[in-house]
Write a protein that holds these residues in place. Structure first.
Motif, PDB file in Angstrom:
ATOM      1  N   ARG A   1     -54.296 -26.554 -51.696  1.00 10.74           N
ATOM      2  CA  ARG A   1     -55.205 -25.428 -51.465  1.00 10.74           C
ATOM      3  C   ARG A   1     -56.547 -25.928 -50.930  1.00 10.74           C
ATOM      4  O   ARG A   1     -57.177 -25.293 -50.072  1.00 10.74           O
ATOM      5  N   GLY A   2     -56.991 -27.079 -51.440  1.00  9.33           N
ATOM      6  CA  GLY A   2     -58.279 -27.613 -51.032  1.00  9.33           C
ATOM      7  C   GLY A   2     -58.331 -28.031 -49.575  1.00  9.33           C
ATOM      8  O   GLY A   2     -59.401 -27.990 -48.952  1.00  9.33           O
ATOM      9  N   ARG A   3     -57.207 -28.419 -49.011  1.00  6.98           N
ATOM     10  CA  ARG A   3     -57.196 -28.804 -47.594  1.00  6.98           C
ATOM     11  C   ARG A   3     -57.611 -27.641 -46.697  1.00  6.98           C
ATOM     12  O   ARG A   3     -58.351 -27.818 -45.737  1.00  6.98           O
ATOM     13  N   PHE A   4     -57.123 -26.468 -47.021  1.00  2.51           N
ATOM     14  CA  PHE A   4     -57.473 -25.294 -46.213  1.00  2.51           C
ATOM     15  C   PHE A   4     -58.929 -24.885 -46.449  1.00  2.51           C
ATOM     16  O   PHE A   4     -59.592 -24.419 -45.519  1.00  2.51           O
ATOM     17  N   VAL A   5     -59.411 -25.068 -47.661  1.00  2.00           N
ATOM     18  CA  VAL A   5     -60.811 -24.772 -47.939  1.00  2.00           C
ATOM     19  C   VAL A   5     -61.708 -25.704 -47.130  1.00  2.00           C
ATOM     20  O   VAL A   5     -62.705 -25.272 -46.527  1.00  2.00           O
ATOM     21  N   PHE A   6     -61.363 -26.979 -47.090  1.00  2.00           N
ATOM     22  CA  PHE A   6     -62.172 -27.955 -46.363  1.00  2.00           C
ATOM     23  C   PHE A   6     -62.154 -27.678 -44.862  1.00  2.00           C
ATOM     24  O   PHE A   6     -63.198 -27.722 -44.195  1.00  2.00           O
ATOM     25  N   VAL A   7     -60.977 -27.374 -44.313  1.00  2.00           N
ATOM     26  CA  VAL A   7     -60.895 -27.044 -42.890  1.00  2.00           C
ATOM     27  C   VAL A   7     -61.732 -25.814 -42.581  1.00  2.00           C
ATOM     28  O   VAL A   7     -62.447 -25.765 -41.565  1.00  2.00           O
ATOM     29  N   ASP A   8     -61.690 -24.816 -43.463  1.00  2.00           N
ATOM     30  CA  ASP A   8     -62.465 -23.604 -43.231  1.00  2.00           C
ATOM     31  C   ASP A   8     -63.961 -23.891 -43.261  1.00  2.00           C
ATOM     32  O   ASP A   8     -64.726 -23.304 -42.480  1.00  2.00           O
ATOM     33  N   CYS A   9     -64.397 -24.770 -44.159  1.00  2.13           N
ATOM     34  CA  CYS A   9     -65.814 -25.131 -44.209  1.00  2.13           C
ATOM     35  C   CYS A   9     -66.258 -25.765 -42.896  1.00  2.13           C
ATOM     36  O   CYS A   9     -67.372 -25.515 -42.421  1.00  2.13           O
ATOM     37  N   ILE A  10     -65.401 -26.585 -42.296  1.00  2.00           N
ATOM     38  CA  ILE A  10     -65.749 -27.231 -41.032  1.00  2.00           C
ATOM     39  C   ILE A  10     -65.716 -26.225 -39.887  1.00  2.00           C
ATOM     40  O   ILE A  10     -66.628 -26.185 -39.052  1.00  2.00           O
ATOM     41  N   VAL A  11     -64.687 -25.404 -39.843  1.00  2.00           N
ATOM     42  CA  VAL A  11     -64.533 -24.465 -38.732  1.00  2.00           C
ATOM     43  C   VAL A  11     -65.653 -23.433 -38.738  1.00  2.00           C
ATOM     44  O   VAL A  11     -66.243 -23.126 -37.687  1.00  2.00           O
ATOM     45  N   ARG A  12     -65.984 -22.895 -39.896  1.00  2.00           N
ATOM     46  CA  ARG A  12     -66.984 -21.828 -39.985  1.00  2.00           C
ATOM     47  C   ARG A  12     -68.394 -22.357 -40.277  1.00  2.00           C
ATOM     48  O   ARG A  12     -69.328 -21.573 -40.398  1.00  2.00           O
ATOM     49  N   ASN A  13     -68.514 -23.671 -40.390  1.00  2.00           N
ATOM     50  CA  ASN A  13     -69.813 -24.285 -40.662  1.00  2.00           C
ATOM     51  C   ASN A  13     -70.485 -23.618 -41.864  1.00  2.00           C
ATOM     52  O   ASN A  13     -71.588 -23.065 -41.782  1.00  2.00           O
ATOM     53  N   ARG A  14     -69.816 -23.676 -42.981  1.00  2.00           N
ATOM     54  CA  ARG A  14     -70.363 -23.061 -44.188  1.00  2.00           C
ATOM     55  C   ARG A  14     -69.915 -23.849 -45.408  1.00  2.00           C
ATOM     56  O   ARG A  14     -68.923 -24.588 -45.382  1.00  2.00           O
ATOM     57  N   GLY A  15     -70.660 -23.697 -46.471  1.00  2.00           N
ATOM     58  CA  GLY A  15     -70.264 -24.246 -47.747  1.00  2.00           C
ATOM     59  C   GLY A  15     -69.753 -23.136 -48.632  1.00  2.00           C
ATOM     60  O   GLY A  15     -70.534 -22.405 -49.245  1.00  2.00           O
ATOM     61  N   ALA A  16     -68.437 -22.979 -48.673  1.00  2.00           N
ATOM     62  CA  ALA A  16     -67.830 -21.886 -49.437  1.00  2.00           C
ATOM     63  C   ALA A  16     -66.533 -22.369 -50.056  1.00  2.00           C
ATOM     64  O   ALA A  16     -65.794 -23.141 -49.437  1.00  2.00           O
ATOM     65  N   ILE A  17     -66.267 -21.916 -51.256  1.00  2.00           N
ATOM     66  CA  ILE A  17     -65.032 -22.281 -51.957  1.00  2.00           C
ATOM     67  C   ILE A  17     -64.197 -21.045 -52.269  1.00  2.00           C
ATOM     68  O   ILE A  17     -62.999 -20.992 -51.963  1.00  2.00           O
TER      69      ILE A  17
END
Length: 318
Positions: A109-125
């Protein structure tokens, strides 16, 4: 030359990933955002697998003696053990297995969270954790299946080498065959596990972009490798170089910080630029194969980011 064939590069995605890393982490610098993205990177690292320690051969290297000794020593002793020892040992083993499974699930699950943080340039969990629940669970299921297949291959592959030694004892020909066979088997398993680790780096971005199941993304990645073997091989080799360089840098940082960087999560936060750089390199590399592999397609970042560089147009045949 085929005009529709994309121009695939290796060093250009690395440069783009370096620029993206600076924009995400340093333009501007936000400690809270840094720590949140670091936690996402820490979660993603949990999917890297678990380490198991195995005891070595007994001092006589005699497998038949070992089994006989175990039969005569363990069984009689078992009668003098308290009744709670064996159930406690079983519970402990089950707990370890459950812990490993939970860590793998969190990592998937964390892999997708990390990719999303990079793609959207945000710190979100919370948001990406919920949004990519199905994709994360599907990737977790595929990872468990791969691990089980590797264990089955290991068990079936090891049996022909152990069985003659168990039946015939410590004879030199059987011992030599056992050593050679086990070295070959371990080498094969390491290569298969390493290949899965490399392929999984591509599966997650494909699932993120297409919102598909892990099996579908796995087939997609295999087709991509078969259709573009040369650039994918170069990518894998360069990714290995990046991984080795990251390990070296991590060891140096751990020494310079008196092993503080070796603490889980803390080390990830300290080395976050490396994690973002390596992950961004994979995303930019895949982006070259078309819009269906572009994780930024149709995604609006939550924080202002300079426009991403466009893909290079295919060369025109003259």
């Amino acid at each position: 030359m085929n005009e529709s064939e994309p121009q695939i590069e290796i060093f250009k995605p690395f440069g783009e990933a370096f620029g993206l890393m600076k924009r995400i982490l340093f333009q501007p610098f936000d400690l809270n955002k840094w720590c949140v993205i670091g936690f996402a990177a820490f979660l993603a690292s949990l999917a890297g697998g678990a380490h198991f320690n195995f005891t070595g051969f007994n001092r006589k290297h005699d497998w038949r003696w070992s089994i006989s000794s175990a039969r005569h020593n363990i069984i009689p002793t078992g009668g003098h053990l308290p009744g709670w020892v064996i159930p406690l040992a079983i519970v402990f083993v089950l707990f370890v297995i459950a812990l490993v499974v939970v860590l793998l699930w969190l990592g998937a699950r964390g892999r997708f969270v990390f990719v999303d943080c990079i793609v959207r340039n945000r710190g979100a969990i919370k948001e990406p954790w919920r949004e990519f629940r199905k994709e994360g669970n599907s990737f977790f299921g595929l990872s468990i299946l791969v691990i089980l297949l590797l264990l089955i291959v290991a068990a079936i592959g090891a049996l022909p080498f152990f069985l003659p030694v168990i039946l015939h004892g410590n004879a030199a020909p059987y011992r030599t065959a056992l050593i050679a066979g086990m070295i070959s088997l371990v080498t094969l398993l390491v290569l298969l596990a390493f290949a899965w680790n490399l392929i999984s780096q591509l599966i997650v971005p494909v699932m993120y972009r297409k919102r598909c199941r892990a099996v579908v993304a796995f087939r997609d990645v295999i087709d991509l490798i078969l259709n573009h073997p040369a650039p994918l091989i170069l990518y894998f080799l360069f990714f290995i170089v990046l991984a080795i360089a990251s390990v070296i840098v991590g060891c140096l940082v751990a020494c310079l910080t008196c092993c503080i960087a070796a603490i889980p999560y803390v080390g990830t936060v300290i080395l976050l630029p490396l994690h973002v750089l390596v992950a961004g390199f994979t995303l930019f590399f895949l982006r070259q194969f078309g819009v269906e592999y572009d994780v930024w397609a149709g995604v609006a970042p939550t924080a202002p980011v300079p426009p991403l560089p466009p893909m290079a147009p295919p060369p025109v045949q003259t």
